[in-house]
Write an enzyme that holds these catalytic residues in place. Structure first.
Site, PDB file in Angstrom:
ATOM      1  N   ARG A  58       8.625   0.246  -2.422  1.00 22.36           N
ATOM      2  CA  ARG A  58       8.624  -0.978  -3.243  1.00 22.36           C
ATOM      3  C   ARG A  58       9.246  -0.598  -4.583  1.00 22.36           C
ATOM      4  O   ARG A  58       8.702   0.253  -5.301  1.00 22.36           O
ATOM      5  CB  ARG A  58       7.196  -1.502  -3.423  1.00 22.36           C
ATOM      6  CG  ARG A  58       7.112  -2.548  -4.504  1.00 22.36           C
ATOM      7  CD  ARG A  58       5.835  -3.328  -4.478  1.00 22.36           C
ATOM      8  NE  ARG A  58       5.853  -4.255  -3.364  1.00 22.36           N
ATOM      9  CZ  ARG A  58       5.021  -5.301  -3.236  1.00 22.36           C
ATOM     10  NH1 ARG A  58       4.109  -5.532  -4.156  1.00 22.36           N
ATOM     11  NH2 ARG A  58       5.105  -6.108  -2.204  1.00 22.36           N
TER      12      ARG A  58
ATOM     13  N   HIS B 159      12.614  -9.288   0.150  1.00 22.81           N
ATOM     14  CA  HIS B 159      11.251  -8.935   0.600  1.00 22.81           C
ATOM     15  C   HIS B 159      11.177  -9.166   2.118  1.00 22.81           C
ATOM     16  O   HIS B 159      10.483 -10.076   2.594  1.00 22.81           O
ATOM     17  CB  HIS B 159      10.229  -9.788  -0.153  1.00 22.81           C
ATOM     18  CG  HIS B 159       8.823  -9.269  -0.099  1.00 22.81           C
ATOM     19  ND1 HIS B 159       8.465  -8.101   0.557  1.00 22.81           N
ATOM     20  CD2 HIS B 159       7.660  -9.756  -0.621  1.00 22.81           C
ATOM     21  CE1 HIS B 159       7.166  -7.908   0.432  1.00 22.81           C
ATOM     22  NE2 HIS B 159       6.651  -8.899  -0.277  1.00 22.81           N
TER      23      HIS B 159
ATOM     24  N   GLN C 186       7.774  -9.369   4.245  1.00 24.28           N
ATOM     25  CA  GLN C 186       7.030 -10.605   4.011  1.00 24.28           C
ATOM     26  C   GLN C 186       7.515 -11.709   4.948  1.00 24.28           C
ATOM     27  O   GLN C 186       6.714 -12.411   5.579  1.00 24.28           O
ATOM     28  CB  GLN C 186       7.226 -11.042   2.543  1.00 24.28           C
ATOM     29  CG  GLN C 186       6.531 -12.345   2.202  1.00 24.28           C
ATOM     30  CD  GLN C 186       5.019 -12.224   2.246  1.00 24.28           C
ATOM     31  OE1 GLN C 186       4.444 -11.336   1.637  1.00 24.28           O
ATOM     32  NE2 GLN C 186       4.348 -13.117   2.965  1.00 24.28           N
TER      33      GLN C 186
ATOM     34  N   ASP D 294       6.442 -19.589  -4.404  1.00 28.13           N
ATOM     35  CA  ASP D 294       6.098 -18.254  -4.913  1.00 28.13           C
ATOM     36  C   ASP D 294       6.027 -18.344  -6.438  1.00 28.13           C
ATOM     37  O   ASP D 294       6.421 -19.365  -7.041  1.00 28.13           O
ATOM     38  CB  ASP D 294       7.170 -17.244  -4.440  1.00 28.13           C
ATOM     39  CG  ASP D 294       6.862 -15.796  -4.839  1.00 28.13           C
ATOM     40  OD1 ASP D 294       5.688 -15.485  -5.152  1.00 28.13           O
ATOM     41  OD2 ASP D 294       7.799 -14.972  -4.861  1.00 28.13           O
TER      42      ASP D 294
ATOM     43  N   CYS E 136       3.519 -16.295  -0.368  1.00 25.71           N
ATOM     44  CA  CYS E 136       3.407 -14.881  -0.004  1.00 25.71           C
ATOM     45  C   CYS E 136       2.193 -14.215  -0.645  1.00 25.71           C
ATOM     46  O   CYS E 136       1.749 -13.173  -0.176  1.00 25.71           O
ATOM     47  CB  CYS E 136       4.688 -14.147  -0.410  1.00 25.71           C
ATOM     48  SG  CYS E 136       5.029 -14.264  -2.180  1.00 25.71           S
TER      49      CYS E 136
ATOM     50  N   ARG F  34       0.966  -9.693   7.650  1.00 26.05           N
ATOM     51  CA  ARG F  34       1.695  -8.541   7.103  1.00 26.05           C
ATOM     52  C   ARG F  34       1.356  -7.288   7.912  1.00 26.05           C
ATOM     53  O   ARG F  34       2.219  -6.473   8.237  1.00 26.05           O
ATOM     54  CB  ARG F  34       1.324  -8.305   5.619  1.00 26.05           C
ATOM     55  CG  ARG F  34       1.799  -9.392   4.664  1.00 26.05           C
ATOM     56  CD  ARG F  34       3.320  -9.465   4.575  1.00 26.05           C
ATOM     57  NE  ARG F  34       3.888  -8.196   4.152  1.00 26.05           N
ATOM     58  CZ  ARG F  34       3.958  -7.784   2.880  1.00 26.05           C
ATOM     59  NH1 ARG F  34       3.531  -8.559   1.908  1.00 26.05           N
ATOM     60  NH2 ARG F  34       4.502  -6.612   2.566  1.00 26.05           N
TER      61      ARG F  34
HETATM   62  N1   CP Z   1       2.963 -10.507  -0.765  1.00 25.43           N
HETATM   63  C1   CP Z   1       2.931  -9.234  -1.208  1.00 25.43           C
HETATM   64  O1   CP Z   1       3.888  -8.465  -1.052  1.00 25.43           O
HETATM   65  O2   CP Z   1       1.775  -8.888  -1.828  1.00 25.43           O
HETATM   66  P1   CP Z   1       1.473  -7.552  -2.649  1.00 25.43           P
HETATM   67  O3   CP Z   1       2.305  -7.621  -3.911  1.00 25.43           O
HETATM   68  O4   CP Z   1       0.013  -7.602  -2.920  1.00 25.43           O
HETATM   69  O5   CP Z   1       1.871  -6.373  -1.818  1.00 25.43           O
HETATM   70  N1  NVA Z   2       8.473 -12.664  -6.053  1.00 22.76           N
HETATM   71  C1  NVA Z   2       7.267 -11.892  -6.217  1.00 22.76           C
HETATM   72  C2  NVA Z   2       6.698 -11.511  -4.898  1.00 22.76           C
HETATM   73  C3  NVA Z   2       5.410 -10.741  -4.953  1.00 22.76           C
HETATM   74  C4  NVA Z   2       4.892 -10.343  -3.614  1.00 22.76           C
HETATM   75  C5  NVA Z   2       7.543 -10.662  -7.048  1.00 22.76           C
HETATM   76  O1  NVA Z   2       8.581 -10.021  -6.839  1.00 22.76           O
HETATM   77  O2  NVA Z   2       6.751 -10.345  -7.919  1.00 22.76           O
END
Ligand code: CP
Ligand code: NVA
Length: 308
Positions: free
Chosen positions: A106, A133, A136, A228, A267, A296
């Site tokens: 990540r 992502h 997701q 989101d 998400c 997930r």
């Molecule tokens: N939706 C998602 O990726 O959640 P987290 O940021 O908690 O991993």
């Molecule tokens: N768009 C959001 C998704 C979090 C899971 C972010 O990048 O923070």
């Protein structure tokens, strides 16, 4: 058809039959887990998880998923590793590949995850970048299939800030045959590059992709409404953006303009009463947000089982 050693970084790297295989594997592993059938497909295998940003779902679902598959996951953060002291992504990828069978990352810059994929000699999975992502959206498509019985021909509307999640929706849902509408305020619409890529996919898969600035118009005929956060990780809060995006809030008034059996997705984490009102998020007649969160786990087990 072999998936072994494929990177899972960008849904547009895959054809429909390949995403189908990931989804079918995920559904199958979910059934096995619910029935208590052993499925230790990755016995003795290790997953390195690099987190440059916070996470609840991604971290826990990957770690638990590896355990259920008979393997093991390591949680790595820049502050506790030499990444935080300047060791390069390329060197890190080469070293982790000597110990581990798969890497999940990540990151902020998408180039960090493509860099891991370039230098790593094991498969690399994108656990979210500023651009995409993909894990997701695999869980989301699995959830839509559970609630709607399929994907092809359905209309999904994303209302809110165009971001990593909406970019992956545009790619994944188009590949799987859904019609995609993005409702975002001017200035917060998808980039030209994402539009170009998605337009090409929509021609290939004979679907429609449109971007509108009017959420009420956008949700007409919607089977799925998705939203989101207004501010993704790493972005500063900004009053002008917040005001613009409040017009795209998913609330009862908006969802009444969609099909009567519309499902509402997010998400998570949600910012209740910003992008999504609490009454809708907690209304199980519409909201499937916690099914998405659960999936997930299953979707990522499907990915791990095929690429490792
Ligand atoms: N939706 C998602 O990726 O959640 P987290 O940021 O908690 O991993
Ligand atoms: N768009 C959001 C998704 C979090 C899971 C972010 O990048 O923070």
């Amino acid at each position: 058809m072999s998936f072994r050693s494929r990177h899972f970084v960008d849904l547009s790297d895959f054809k429909r039959f390949e995403l189908r295989k990931f989804l079918d594997t995920a559904h199958d592993l979910k059934r096995k887990q619910k029935r208590g059938e052993p499925h230790e497909l990755l016995k003795g295998k290790s997953l390195a998880m690099i987190f440059m940003k916070s996470s609840t779902r991604t971290r826990v679902s990957f770690e638990v998923g590896m355990t259920q598959l008979g393997g093991h996951a390591l949680y790595l953060q820049p502050s506790g590793t030499q990444l935080g002291r300047g060791e390069t992504i390329g060197d890190t990828a080469q070293v982790l590949s000597r110990y581990c069978d798969v890497i999940m990352a990540r990151v902020f810059a998408h180039s960090d995850v493509t860099g891991l994929a370039e230098f790593g000699t094991v498969p690399v999975i994108n656990g979210l970048s500023d651009l995409l992502h993909p894990c997701q959206i695999m869980a989301d498509m699995m959830t839509i299939e559970e609630h709607k019985g399929g994907l092809e021909g359905l209309k999904i509307v994303y209302s809110g800030d165009s971001n990593n999640v909406s970019n992956s929706i545009m790619q994944g849902c188009t590949i799987m045959g859904m019609d995609v509408t993005i409702a975002s305020p001017k200035g917060y619409t998808p980039t030209e590059e994402i539009m170009k890529k998605t337009d090409a996919l929509s021609k290939q898969y004979d679907t429609t992709v449109e971007v509108l600035n009017d959420p009420s118009e956008a949700v007409k005929g919607a089977d799925v409404i998705y939203t989101d956060t207004f501010f993704s990780m790493g972005q500063e809060r900004d009053k002008e953006k917040e005001d613009a995006l409040m017009q795209f809030q998913v609330n009862r008034n908006l969802i009444q303009k969609a099909k009567s059996d519309v499902i509402v997705m997010h998400c998570l984490p949600a910012h209740r009463d910003e992008e999504l009102t609490s009454d809708i998020m907690d209304d199980r007649r519409f909201s499937v947000v916690f099914d998405q969160a659960e999936n997930r786990l299953h979707a990522q087990k499907g990915i791990l089982a095929l690429v490792v």
